[in-house]
Design a protein around this motif. Structure first.
Motif, PDB file in Angstrom:
ATOM      1  N   ARG A 103       8.551   3.590  -1.088  1.00  0.00           N
ATOM      2  CA  ARG A 103       7.765   4.662  -0.577  1.00  0.00           C
ATOM      3  C   ARG A 103       6.508   4.050   0.109  1.00  0.00           C
ATOM      4  N   LEU A 104       5.824   3.039  -0.303  1.00  0.00           N
ATOM      5  CA  LEU A 104       4.832   2.197   0.341  1.00  0.00           C
ATOM      6  C   LEU A 104       5.176   1.148   1.287  1.00  0.00           C
ATOM      7  N   GLN A 105       6.340   1.094   1.626  1.00  0.00           N
ATOM      8  CA  GLN A 105       7.113   0.288   2.717  1.00  0.00           C
ATOM      9  C   GLN A 105       6.782  -1.418   2.142  1.00  0.00           C
ATOM     10  N   ILE A 106       6.847  -1.470   0.794  1.00  0.00           N
ATOM     11  CA  ILE A 106       6.596  -2.735   0.244  1.00  0.00           C
ATOM     12  C   ILE A 106       7.955  -3.389   0.101  1.00  0.00           C
ATOM     13  N   SER A 107       8.343  -4.439   0.904  1.00  0.00           N
ATOM     14  CA  SER A 107       9.644  -5.342   0.592  1.00  0.00           C
ATOM     15  C   SER A 107       9.752  -5.825  -0.774  1.00  0.00           C
ATOM     16  N   ARG A 108      10.933  -5.790  -1.181  1.00  0.00           N
ATOM     17  CA  ARG A 108      10.879  -6.424  -2.441  1.00  0.00           C
ATOM     18  C   ARG A 108      12.461  -7.216  -2.787  1.00  0.00           C
ATOM     19  N   SER A 109      12.698  -8.042  -3.702  1.00  0.00           N
ATOM     20  CA  SER A 109      13.662  -8.503  -4.446  1.00  0.00           C
ATOM     21  C   SER A 109      13.699  -8.783  -5.784  1.00  0.00           C
ATOM     22  N   GLY A 110      14.782  -8.775  -6.436  1.00  0.00           N
ATOM     23  CA  GLY A 110      14.592  -8.970  -7.961  1.00  0.00           C
ATOM     24  C   GLY A 110      15.215  -7.774  -8.587  1.00  0.00           C
TER      25      GLY A 110
ATOM     26  N   SER B  88       9.945  -9.885  -6.614  1.00  0.00           N
ATOM     27  CA  SER B  88       9.082 -10.863  -5.498  1.00  0.00           C
ATOM     28  C   SER B  88       8.965  -9.830  -4.537  1.00  0.00           C
ATOM     29  N   VAL B  89       7.596  -9.719  -4.093  1.00  0.00           N
ATOM     30  CA  VAL B  89       7.608  -8.582  -3.071  1.00  0.00           C
ATOM     31  C   VAL B  89       6.603  -9.212  -1.981  1.00  0.00           C
ATOM     32  N   PHE B  90       6.746  -8.397  -0.944  1.00  0.00           N
ATOM     33  CA  PHE B  90       5.831  -8.761   0.409  1.00  0.00           C
ATOM     34  C   PHE B  90       5.130  -7.487   0.713  1.00  0.00           C
ATOM     35  N   ALA B  91       3.975  -7.725   0.748  1.00  0.00           N
ATOM     36  CA  ALA B  91       3.101  -6.371   1.392  1.00  0.00           C
ATOM     37  C   ALA B  91       3.220  -6.263   2.773  1.00  0.00           C
ATOM     38  N   PRO B  92       3.324  -4.991   3.308  1.00  0.00           N
ATOM     39  CA  PRO B  92       3.429  -4.607   4.714  1.00  0.00           C
ATOM     40  C   PRO B  92       2.258  -5.104   5.578  1.00  0.00           C
ATOM     41  N   SER B  93       2.656  -5.305   6.792  1.00  0.00           N
ATOM     42  CA  SER B  93       1.506  -6.068   7.744  1.00  0.00           C
ATOM     43  C   SER B  93       0.193  -5.156   7.707  1.00  0.00           C
TER      44      SER B  93
ATOM     45  N   ILE C 279      -0.203  -3.036  -8.893  1.00  0.00           N
ATOM     46  CA  ILE C 279      -0.071  -2.104 -10.029  1.00  0.00           C
ATOM     47  C   ILE C 279      -1.176  -0.930  -9.755  1.00  0.00           C
ATOM     48  N   GLU C 280      -2.151  -1.219  -9.076  1.00  0.00           N
ATOM     49  CA  GLU C 280      -2.841  -0.018  -8.737  1.00  0.00           C
ATOM     50  C   GLU C 280      -2.099   0.861  -7.834  1.00  0.00           C
ATOM     51  N   GLU C 281      -1.558   0.254  -6.880  1.00  0.00           N
ATOM     52  CA  GLU C 281      -0.673   1.186  -6.082  1.00  0.00           C
ATOM     53  C   GLU C 281       0.442   2.123  -6.810  1.00  0.00           C
ATOM     54  N   ILE C 282       0.985   1.558  -7.716  1.00  0.00           N
ATOM     55  CA  ILE C 282       1.822   2.164  -8.572  1.00  0.00           C
ATOM     56  C   ILE C 282       1.353   3.293  -9.421  1.00  0.00           C
ATOM     57  N   ALA C 283      -0.030   2.815  -9.906  1.00  0.00           N
ATOM     58  CA  ALA C 283      -0.816   3.998 -10.709  1.00  0.00           C
ATOM     59  C   ALA C 283      -1.080   5.230  -9.878  1.00  0.00           C
ATOM     60  N   ARG C 284      -1.364   4.928  -8.553  1.00  0.00           N
ATOM     61  CA  ARG C 284      -1.757   5.889  -7.523  1.00  0.00           C
ATOM     62  C   ARG C 284      -0.704   7.092  -7.467  1.00  0.00           C
ATOM     63  N   LEU C 285       0.446   6.361  -7.100  1.00  0.00           N
ATOM     64  CA  LEU C 285       1.651   7.086  -6.824  1.00  0.00           C
ATOM     65  C   LEU C 285       2.106   8.021  -8.359  1.00  0.00           C
ATOM     66  N   TYR C 286       1.911   7.244  -9.375  1.00  0.00           N
ATOM     67  CA  TYR C 286       2.291   7.793 -10.529  1.00  0.00           C
ATOM     68  C   TYR C 286       1.374   8.743 -10.742  1.00  0.00           C
TER      69      TYR C 286
END
Length: 791
Positions: free
Chosen positions: A431-438, A444-449, A461-468
């Protein structure tokens, strides 16, 4: 950041009301400061067409107008200077209600009947001020309700964004957040590539790709200079806090509000050669939009052509290359500038622009081409014209790089105190447009530009807490093991020293660590200062190297408010610039001026002096039982009076200064003197001599007074230091109680009277015992400081 809810819901429209939307944004970290209506509350106001204008027969500044309200012709008296035949404006019919509970009624104004009111933006609460009646587009339907025509059923959500959320300085960023919170798909406007109709290009050269790795431009020829900005765009600009200027400028501002990408438009015929992105040359000048001329520093990035500087990059354009009412060919610019090269430059020149505000916080390096295409499409729709191809110059080695971040569900649980399923975590990342693998709780993730604030695992982890939802995380008290902290006996609590000063009439203050570099250069020129890259203002652009800068500013503020007895002290850090680091030093400093004591009938008022403050400093060292190792020696300091300055030593090491402020500095700051300053290294005050029990002698003590003659420059510390060095335990105390100079003493000499206390814990001293010790004292004083016994 002002967000039109109506505009936002075109992008993302969750099934919630305005209050819930505001609560969601605040809970997600985008604090809502207020929610305001797009205009005041009114009714009975329609689009009116002025069909006749004639002078008022009895008032020079009034006009009699005939207004078509869609039903009939109505006579209205108006005082606005901008009314003219054919103009359309908001018209309040009789019995209409305006903001502020104002009801429109028939009236006779200077003998002529008026049946309604032509309204300004201010009267409709659409602006804070107005220069006349509000002008509506000629195509506005006569008789249509103004609130319907302008779609004023809207609310403005004012956001107080933190500096790390530069991605939310555009409607796109806010919509992304709302979509992520509500798990909905975002409806972005379609931005189509505009086909080039001409082959005209304007060349671009990147001389400083480190600071500008991306520059995109486009030529558009043959636009209609008489075109007007459509009402829907004017309204969106107004609700965002911007005023409409001209179609080309309004389009660049609209794209900025929509995407967060600042843009600029040049008049193509005012450019020469090529666009050159480079650093300013020393003393180079630029006339900014609005006519103000600035002299540029060599660390300012500029946009130039072969002849002159065109703009301060990322801050403001120049007047000489700006579009105007005759412009037919334009050159659009959209670039990515490094936040480091923009930070602080606008404030240095006392400017604040929407462009610099965004570039300082970071702009998405993938937005530039999209912004150019969007602006081109809007320009063709409003003004017509023939676009050339998009010119994109990119320096790949200097593009910002997103590093891989490792995210672990175990770390999420440990920091948040809750277990979140791996599937839910992956949903939040998507939902945050953060690409991931694993998988299996390790990614392993890469933040959007567009997210410059996501760099480490804790950020994710802060982003996950915000959406949770922070409100869904249960409150649990942490288990903290109790451990005794070792407190050395010799270590003194800082608060106890503050109590000593408070008991002696001093008041503690806390001043800014950011100070005026000009004043600091006068007070401590020998201490290299740390310059701020993004200062609050030019007067607060350095970190303090001494407390004196802030204390003097506070003293001046108090003197300006007629305070006649001022004693201030401060504790804290100073910051010294070293080769590769910042040396943070702890200091205990103070400043005093005015009367020594409050006015009273029993005493003659006098000003505080050097020795009063010296006594207070000595009280601090008496508290830590080191007064006998304290020495004040005459010295020179750049900010202090040459004849009233002392360097403070403890155990032979310099630890601070005490002195009177130089008269020229005092005069330049418009202060009333004398002003006494001191500063002491914090470490020298916190290490005390441990307490040791000494039994009180059962035997009587003996006092002897001694008068000696010494050289005029000999200090009391010199005399008492000699006595303290005599290895005789019967000498319990020594002090100076009188100083005399006169003809009988001789030139360059003075008489010093000493008090001496003798005692022996094991026996009663005899006159012979004391006499022997006094002879030792006289002999040592004669040998070491050329003292003679006064007869």
């Amino acid at each position: 950041m002002r967000v039109s809810e109506q505009w936002l819901r075109e992008w993302i429209n969750p099934d919630i009301d305005t209050a819930m939307l505001a609560e969601q944004l605040t809970t997600a970290g985008l604090e809502v400061d207020s929610v305001l209506p797009a205009a005041g509350e009114f009714s009975g106001v329609v689009v009116g067409e002025i069909t006749e204008v004639r002078p008022h027969p009895h008032a020079d500044r009034l006009r009699v107008c005939q207004v078509n309200d869609g039903r009939e012709q109505i006579q209205v008296i108006c005082g606005a200077a901008n009314v003219e035949i054919g103009m359309k404006a908001p018209f309040a019919r009789v019995n209409a209600k305006l903001p502020g509970d104002l009801k429109v009624s028939k009236a006779r104004i200077r003998g002529v009947e008026s049946c309604g009111m032509l309204c300004s933006e201010q009267e409709l609460r659409m602006a804070d001020s107005a220069g006349g009646v509000m002008v509506l587009p000629s195509e506005a339907p006569t008789g249509m309700a103004v609130e319907d025509y302008l779609a004023l059923d809207d609310r403005i959500i004012k956001l107080d964004l933190t500096p790390n959320r530069g991605d939310c300085l555009g409607m796109l960023g806010i919509a992304r957040e709302v979509a992520a919170i509500n798990n909905m798909d975002l409806r972005e406007p379609d931005v189509m590539s505009v086909r080039a109709l001409v082959e005209d290009r304007f060349p671009v050269e990147l001389h400083t790709p480190r600071y500008c790795p991306i520059y995109v431009g486009r030529v558009v020829r043959g636009i209609n200079p008489a075109a007007e900005t459509p009402v829907w765009m004017r309204e969106r600009l107004r609700r965002a806090g911007l005023r409409a200027i001209s179609p080309v400028v309004d389009i660049t501002n609209y794209v900025l509000l929509e995407s967060g990408q600042p843009m600029h438009a040049f008049d193509l015929h005012k450019l020469k050669g090529s666009i050159r992105v480079r650093m300013a040359r020393p003393s180079e000048k630029l006339v900014l939009l609005g006519g103000r001329e600035v002299v540029l520093d060599d660390d300012v990035l500029v946009i130039a052509d072969e002849a002159q500087v065109l703009a301060m990059a990322g801050i403001m354009g120049g007047e000489d290359s700006a579009v105007d009412a005759q412009t037919r060919d334009v050159f659009f610019e959209a670039a990515y500038f490094s936040p480091l090269i923009i930070a602080g430059r606008a404030r240095r020149y006392d400017m604040y622009t929407d462009s610099s505000h965004r570039f300082e916080r970071g702009v998405d390096p993938k937005l530039q081409v999209k912004a150019i295409e969007r602006a081109t499409g809007l320009l063709l729709e409003i003004c017509g014209g023939s676009p050339g191809p998009v010119v994109q110059v990119v320096s790949d080695p200097h593009l910002p790089v997103k590093n891989k971040i490792f995210l672990r569900s175990e770390k999420i649980s440990r920091l948040l105190g809750i277990e979140i399923p791996a599937e839910q975590i992956e949903m939040y990342l998507d939902r945050l447009q953060i690409s991931r693998s694993g998988d299996n709780g390790k990614w392993s993730v890469f933040a959007p530009s567009h997210r410059f604030d996501l760099n480490i695992e804790a950020d994710l982890i802060e982003e996950i807490a915000r959406l949770y939802g922070y409100d869904k995380i249960p409150r649990t008290l942490p288990k903290v093991p109790q451990a005794m902290i070792t407190q050395p006996e010799y270590r003194i609590a800082l608060d106890s020293l503050k109590d000593i000063m408070a008991e002696r009439g001093w008041q503690e203050v806390v001043t800014y660590s950011f100070v005026d570099p000009e004043l600091q250069g006068i007070l401590s020129p020998d201490r290299p200062a740390v310059n701020l890259s993004n200062p609050l203002s030019s007067e607060l652009s350095q970190m303090r190297t001494s407390h004196w800068t802030g204390l003097l500013t506070t003293l001046r503020r108090n003197q300006n408010r007629q305070q006649k007895q001022i004693r201030l002290f401060e504790t804290g850090l100073s910051f010294i610039d070293t080769d590769n680091d910042i040396d943070q030093q702890s200091w205990f400093s103070g400043i005093a001026s005015g009367f020594y004591a409050a006015e009273h009938w029993s005493r003659v008022p006098r000003l505080i002096d050097f020795y009063d403050v010296k006594g207070d400093v000595e009280a601090l060292f008496a508290h830590i039982r080191t007064q006998n190792s304290l020495v004040f020696r005459a010295d020179k300091h750049a900010a202090l009076h040459p004849g009233q300055t002392a360097r403070i030593y403890r155990d032979g090491s310099p630890i601070g200064w005490l002195g009177v402020l130089r008269p020229d500095v005092e005069k330049s700051l418009s202060l009333e003197g004398p002003i006494i300053l001191f500063e002491i290294q914090g470490s020298a005050l916190l290490d005390a001599v441990p307490r040791r029990f000494v039994s009180i002698s059962k035997f009587p003590s003996i006092r002897r007074d001694l008068a000696i003659i010494v050289d005029e420059e000999t200090t009391s510390d010199d005399i008492l230091g000699v006595i303290r060095q005599i290895p005789d335990k019967t000498i319990q105390k020594s002090w100076v109680f009188d100083v005399y100079q006169g003809k009988e003493i001789g030139t360059s000499r003075k008489s010093v009277a000493l008090g001496l206390i003798f005692s022996d814990p094991s026996s009663t001293l005899t006159d012979e015992d004391v006499g022997s010790t006094i002879n030792k004292i006289i002999s040592n004083l004669a040998d070491k400081i050329n003292a003679t016994l006064r007869s």
